[in-house]
Write an enzyme that holds these catalytic residues in place. Structure first.
Site, mmCIF file in Angstrom:
data_model
loop_
_atom_site.group_PDB
_atom_site.id
_atom_site.type_symbol
_atom_site.label_atom_id
_atom_site.label_comp_id
_atom_site.label_asym_id
_atom_site.label_seq_id
_atom_site.Cartn_x
_atom_site.Cartn_y
_atom_site.Cartn_z
ATOM 1 N N LYS A 169 0.025 3.724 -29.327
ATOM 2 C CA LYS A 169 1.238 3.810 -28.658
ATOM 3 C C LYS A 169 1.480 2.299 -27.924
ATOM 4 O O LYS A 169 2.967 2.007 -27.905
ATOM 5 C CB LYS A 169 1.346 4.809 -27.660
ATOM 6 C CG LYS A 169 2.365 4.897 -26.635
ATOM 7 C CD LYS A 169 3.610 5.234 -27.677
ATOM 8 C CE LYS A 169 4.814 5.209 -26.702
ATOM 9 N NZ LYS A 169 5.198 6.233 -25.611
ATOM 10 N N LYS A 237 6.535 -0.695 -17.680
ATOM 11 C CA LYS A 237 5.305 -0.499 -17.425
ATOM 12 C C LYS A 237 4.427 -0.455 -18.563
ATOM 13 O O LYS A 237 3.275 -0.791 -18.858
ATOM 14 C CB LYS A 237 5.321 1.054 -16.983
ATOM 15 C CG LYS A 237 3.674 1.818 -16.769
ATOM 16 C CD LYS A 237 3.470 2.760 -17.968
ATOM 17 C CE LYS A 237 4.291 3.766 -18.296
ATOM 18 N NZ LYS A 237 3.907 4.748 -19.249
#
Length: 291
Positions: A169, A237
């Protein structure tokens, strides 16, 4: 069919939980903003007033939370103490790979099973049950989770042991952010030369420059429509995860560093709540214009 405790009913979690209901599962949802459980209840699910209430009696605990500290707090502070032995935890959140590995080890020590299953596809993918899901965990646990994963995604791939899903990811988020940044620059470049922007986007999409990012984000940039599907705050993030994971592995990623700075600059300019296609606004500002 399973009883599923679903924690985190935001932009992504809400439609995913509703798809699980449609697939025949008994879904008990919890969100720290209680009003966000309403769509799930309207779809046939149930609402819980606390994480513990949702998890009590569940076969599966699914999480879709913003960041590593959120997942850690919910699991170590609540789920691990309530879930029955053998409960399968499916973390759809995007967190640090090392945190995912550590939490999986803690779960195993308590007689629980855990897989990391971060998703890609944004709000549209979640709404259409068309997510790409990269899964890390033991093969048997991934097989047990497969009916739930197939209910929310169309591309479900077991990529390795615990933490591997989060590693893939992170790579996904790097590629997406890089593509968005280059698309934004290309549009500003084309506009400066007086090109027909819709025509340019059409022909670019038919060649090697074509991509899912171009298909989904180019028109939004042209329209100035930056309503959040995936917020800059979250991509900021995620770029931090890329940077930390690369550093820990001793991998040099110079383009990632540049893209991370562009994302950070967009956030610093007050655009953190906008869609990540708002990188176009930063490129516009860098060229001396007001977006």
């Amino acid at each position: 069919m399973s009883t599923v405790a679903f924690v985190g009913l935001g932009i992504m979690g809400d439609p995913m939980a509703r798809h699980l209901v449609a697939a025949g599962h008994d879904v008990v949802g919890h969100n720290r903003s209680p009003e966000k459980t309403r769509p799930l209840v309207d779809a046939g699910g149930r609402a819980a007033g606390s994480v513990a209430e949702a998890v009590d009696g569940a076969d599966v605990v699914a999480l879709m939370l913003p960041d590593s500290p959120d997942v850690t707090e919910v699991l170590t502070g609540q789920v691990f103490d309530v879930a029955a032995p053998g409960t399968l935890i499916v973390d759809f959140s995007t967190i640090r790979p090392d945190v995912a590995r550590d939490l999986a080890e803690q779960a195993q020590a308590r007689g629980l099973r855990m897989i990391d299953a971060p998703v890609s596809g944004g709000q549209a993918g979640a709404e259409n049950a068309a997510l790409s899901i990269m899964v890390g965990g033991a093969e048997a646990d991934v097989a047990d989770a497969r009916p739930l994963l197939d209910a929310v995604g169309t591309t479900v791939v077991h990529v390795g042991p615990p933490g591997a899903g989060q590693t893939v990811k992170a790579a996904n988020q790097l590629i997406v952010a890089g593509n968005i940044a280059l698309l934004a620059e290309a549009l500003v470049f084309l506009e400066a030369h007086g090109a027909d922007l819709p025509a340019a986007v059409e022909v670019l999409g038919g060649g090697l420059a074509g991509s899912a990012v171009l298909n989904q984000k180019a028109q939004r940039m042209l329209d100035g429509d930056f309503a959040p599907g995936f917020r800059i705050d979250l991509h900021h993030k995620d770029m931090g995860i890329v940077s930390e994971a690369a550093r820990s592995a001793g991998v040099v990623t110079p383009v990632a560093a540049l893209v991370a700075q562009l994302v950070a600059a967009t956030r610093a300019a007050g655009d953190g709540g906008l869609d990540h296609s708002a990188l176009h606004r930063t490129v516009t500002r860098l060229n001396g214009d007001t977006p």
